[in-house]
Design an enzyme around this catalytic site. Sequence first.
Site, PDB file in Angstrom:
ATOM      1  N   THR A   1      -8.118   6.770  -1.726  1.00 57.11           N
ATOM      2  CA  THR A   1      -9.644   6.118  -1.523  1.00 57.11           C
ATOM      3  C   THR A   1     -10.648   7.310  -1.277  1.00 57.11           C
ATOM      4  OG1 THR A   1      -9.403   5.574   0.682  1.00 57.11           O
ATOM      5  CG2 THR A   1      -9.270   3.758  -1.150  1.00 57.11           C
TER       6      THR A   1
ATOM      7  N   LYS B   1       1.597  14.325   0.720  1.00 57.13           N
ATOM      8  CA  LYS B   1       0.218  14.915   0.243  1.00 57.13           C
ATOM      9  C   LYS B   1      -0.052  16.312   0.201  1.00 57.13           C
ATOM     10  CE  LYS B   1      -1.710  10.804   3.077  1.00 57.13           C
ATOM     11  NZ  LYS B   1      -2.327  10.049   2.133  1.00 57.13           N
TER      12      LYS B   1
ATOM     13  N   LYS C   1     -14.448   8.613  -3.102  1.00 56.70           N
ATOM     14  CA  LYS C   1     -15.639   8.825  -2.462  1.00 56.70           C
ATOM     15  C   LYS C   1     -16.239  10.452  -2.955  1.00 56.70           C
ATOM     16  CE  LYS C   1     -13.693   6.319   1.508  1.00 56.70           C
ATOM     17  NZ  LYS C   1     -12.704   6.402   2.568  1.00 56.70           N
TER      18      LYS C   1
ATOM     19  N   HIS D   1       0.879  -1.273  -0.078  1.00 60.69           N
ATOM     20  CA  HIS D   1      -0.098   0.004   0.028  1.00 60.69           C
ATOM     21  C   HIS D   1       0.779   1.312   0.059  1.00 60.69           C
ATOM     22  CE1 HIS D   1      -3.852  -2.024   0.995  1.00 60.69           C
ATOM     23  NE2 HIS D   1      -3.214  -2.805   1.467  1.00 60.69           N
TER      24      HIS D   1
ATOM     25  N   LYS E   1      -7.449  14.019   4.794  1.00 57.62           N
ATOM     26  CA  LYS E   1      -6.537  12.693   4.696  1.00 57.62           C
ATOM     27  C   LYS E   1      -5.515  13.111   5.836  1.00 57.62           C
ATOM     28  CE  LYS E   1      -5.751  14.157   0.298  1.00 57.62           C
ATOM     29  NZ  LYS E   1      -6.116  12.870  -0.477  1.00 57.62           N
ATOM     30  N   ARG E   2      -4.474  11.986   6.159  1.00 56.45           N
ATOM     31  CA  ARG E   2      -3.610  12.288   6.903  1.00 56.45           C
ATOM     32  C   ARG E   2      -2.705  13.194   6.551  1.00 56.45           C
ATOM     33  NH1 ARG E   2      -2.998   8.465  11.585  1.00 56.45           N
ATOM     34  NH2 ARG E   2      -1.104   9.145  11.647  1.00 56.45           N
TER      35      ARG E   2
HETATM   36  C1  26W Z   1       4.049   2.268  10.568  1.00 61.78           C
HETATM   37  C2  26W Z   1       4.077   1.339   9.383  1.00 61.78           C
HETATM   38  C3  26W Z   1       3.132   1.785   8.302  1.00 61.78           C
HETATM   39  C4  26W Z   1       3.556   1.918   6.971  1.00 61.78           C
HETATM   40  C5  26W Z   1       2.536   1.903   6.145  1.00 61.78           C
HETATM   41  C6  26W Z   1       1.839   1.713   8.737  1.00 61.78           C
HETATM   42  C7  26W Z   1       1.066   1.942   7.599  1.00 61.78           C
HETATM   43  C8  26W Z   1       1.289   1.927   6.356  1.00 61.78           C
HETATM   44  C9  26W Z   1       0.216   2.023   5.562  1.00 61.78           C
HETATM   45  C10 26W Z   1       0.510   0.959   4.328  1.00 61.78           C
HETATM   46  C11 26W Z   1      -0.149   3.332   4.955  1.00 61.78           C
HETATM   47  C12 26W Z   1      -1.432   3.490   4.198  1.00 61.78           C
HETATM   48  O1  26W Z   1      -2.514   3.542   4.924  1.00 61.78           O
HETATM   49  N1  26W Z   1      -1.186   3.442   2.936  1.00 61.78           N
HETATM   50  C13 26W Z   1      -2.526   3.918   2.092  1.00 61.78           C
HETATM   51  O2  26W Z   1      -3.117   2.789   1.815  1.00 61.78           O
HETATM   52  C14 26W Z   1      -4.501   3.131   1.020  1.00 61.78           C
HETATM   53  C15 26W Z   1      -5.242   1.844   0.789  1.00 61.78           C
HETATM   54  O3  26W Z   1      -4.669   1.197  -0.251  1.00 61.78           O
HETATM   55  C16 26W Z   1      -3.945   3.914  -0.217  1.00 61.78           C
HETATM   56  O4  26W Z   1      -5.325   4.243  -0.846  1.00 61.78           O
HETATM   57  C17 26W Z   1      -3.188   5.044   0.151  1.00 61.78           C
HETATM   58  O5  26W Z   1      -2.849   5.772  -0.793  1.00 61.78           O
HETATM   59  C18 26W Z   1      -2.042   4.574   0.899  1.00 61.78           C
HETATM   60  O6  26W Z   1      -1.319   5.707   1.361  1.00 61.78           O
END
Ligand code: 26W
Length: 829
Positions: free
Chosen positions: A674, A570, A678, A373, A564-565
């Site tokens: 995502t 971003k 929406k 992701h 968003k975060r």
């Molecule tokens: C702390 C380690 C860590 C690393 C990555 C925690 C969480 C992540 C996630 C993979 C970050 C995340 O939420 N990614 C998002 O995933 C969404 C669903 O696929 C995408 O739509 C977003 O673009 C992406 O940033």
Amino acid sequence: MPVSVPNGNDPIAVIADDPRHSVSGFTTEFIRELHNRQGVSLRDASLHDKFQATASAVRHYMVDEWLETKDKNAAAKQKTVGYLSAEYLLGPQLDNALLATDLTEIVEESLAQHGIDLAQVREQEVEPGLGNGGLGRLAACFIDSLATMDVPCIGYGIRYEYGIFRQTFVDGHQVEEADKWLALESPWEFVHPENAVQVNFAGHTETWTDETGRERTRWVPGWGVQGLPYNYLVPGYGTRRVNTLRLWGARANNQFDLKTFNQGDYVEAVRAQTFAENISKVLYPEDSTPQGKELRLQQQYFFVACSLRDFIENELEPGFDLHRLGERIIFQLNDTHPVIAVPELMRILIDEKGFEWDEAWEVTKSCFAYTCHTLLPEALEVWPTELLGRLLPRHMQIINLINVSFMAEVRATFPGDEERALRMSIVTEHPVQSVRMAHLATVAGSKVNGVAALHSQLLRDKVLPDFSALWPEKFTNVTNGVTPRRFVRQSNPGLSALVTSRIGGGWVKHLDQFDGLEPLADDAGFREEFRAVKAANKERLREVLHKRDGIDLPEGHLLDVMVKRLHEYKRQTLKLLHVVSLYEQVLSGKRKVEDLTPRTVVFGAKAAPGYRLAKDIIHLINSVAAVVNRDPRLEGRLGIAFPANYNVTLAEKLIPAADLSEQISLAGMEASGTGNMKFALNGALTIGTDDGANVEIRGLVGDDNFFLFGMDEPAAAALREQGYRPRSIYESDETLRATIDLIESGIFSGGRGGAFGSVTSALLDEDRFMAFADFASYLEAQEAVEAKYADQEAWTRSAILNVARTGYFSSDRSMRDYLDRIWHAGPVV
Ligand code: 26W
């Protein structure tokens, strides 16, 4: 059997002749819950009691189907999807349950007869914020879709006691508060202490010889905890299927800890047990930079060990031949967080079930697939072998053995290419010896997928190029999607009713039917109704923000939303620079205030608590808002609203009200997004870069209905390659210079210059995500927004076409893609 309901919209899941499915029937259930669960009379019940009783009464209508689903699964013996995810960002459950059971009108009426307002009851719900952002919300959409599509699925995860922190602002700074979402108990869970699972940690391994003379290994653990399953119902829409979300909570293991560690000191021993319970205490709030914390690895192993054990022991019939495990389960690894499941399954098969290595490896490979992701290299999880070996010694051995045979395969395929072997190795030596979890997932997974077309391409070409050279057929794309139940049908009742009046209600399960709206874009009457829906949604948002945050949204503004975060990539700062430049142009007389399109920019964003720069950006946004919102020279034509604690509950109100969706990440950085989907589905136009799923959104809605700006990914890569110098852009672009200078002037910090030096110098000196390079293009695109918005008929036409052409982004379609291309599984009816 679908039958039509009063508003003609929704096929229903419950049996129409169920006597409980009536106002009086519900009242009976409700009063029973109030008495027996809450222990209060209607007269004495608090609003909280009424919520608890409503929620648990609604649950009655799903339990029969849930139990029936289990029987159906057991009888069918078909493949189940085991979705392994450390996060599920579920959002409030009551409305979703009402929709699935088709009880909304009935409950509303039943409660009203007792002087209770359903809207007030609804507000009592604390959403389970068991996720950070995109990845967790995606998991919630996926399990909704699978239930709706009649596919057997168990969502496995962690029941964090504290979800994502609650954000507040103090003097414009983010302050985090613990999210005690369970303080008043969740009415949605069933806990089963009798099905607790033992999970072990630490200790050592030893070898022994079995009765056939074979040398075997066993793990002698140092300590352990129990995992308690908490079951949540996942009702499908318009079907009788109710799947399960099984979240694990950690509980101390009495006998073990007391005996082993603390002989004699009883009080100390009991205290020590809370150590075990810490495992599921809190969700890590970082969503891109892994901290490498021991507790996080404990969480990961804890939930996958519980889940694998649960599936093998409880979901398969006794005596099932585990050589055929891959026929009955596919574990989808939601990013690398659950990847420790790979050596865990190997350990179970070899050490406990007596499999040979090769047999176990064949089975394991057939049971896993991996979704990545992210594209940020720093987001790829890596665990030091020292930590892994200490916490999970047997798993460390197994990972090493997997790597030995994998390295042999690489060397056989690419003889003499030692550099390649080192690049691909699961275990790396630098900077400290560590396990690269993405490599392990790729080696073990039957498939590896990215989450949007561009992302999957970049995953192949840039993140894992050696792996895609070795196994090209392993790599695939599944573009993300969102559930139309929550994000259109529930959150936008006005649009839902309008759409249904023209194309019928089938779209809720078949979102591609939105294409039937296409001709209506040219129907002036429909456009007017569409605008009325948007206006009503804005009004609803005004009420919410007034009550929730004391924010008074101006009327009649273009609503420009970026939620968003908070992350540099971003580029919330790019959005802020746009606002500040508009302000600067008015102050300096370059633009007449009456030439401004009345606009309110809404931000919603949490920063990871340890991410300093992100928190400084939040402070800057709040500081700019405080000045801009009060400046009479703007005559109320430009505003910033930054409600704290953006979450699913707020998203459901914000997104339907938005006119403009900001999706402005540097190209090549946002895996998918995502939120972008929406917004488009709710009739907002996107201003965005050629990034993530924006690419596909634009492809579908067409260039005329999308505001594209900025470099594409190859251009951004080329600029970085040739040496990017943000300061020279600052020097040559007068508008940008005036904008940055205004921030540095101290106007947003009570005259104190340099207050936002961390933000401005991050931009001037480095600008990692090249906001300056896209600044001019962004402003130009915003001018195009203003021009289009001035022509309301043209704007509405584009908005309708956004809705009509984005049915592709239903998570039902994503699930179909996973089922066909990765899981090779299907529905059980
Ligand atoms: C702390 C380690 C860590 C690393 C990555 C925690 C969480 C992540 C996630 C993979 C970050 C995340 O939420 N990614 C998002 O995933 C969404 C669903 O696929 C995408 O739509 C977003 O673009 C992406 O940033």
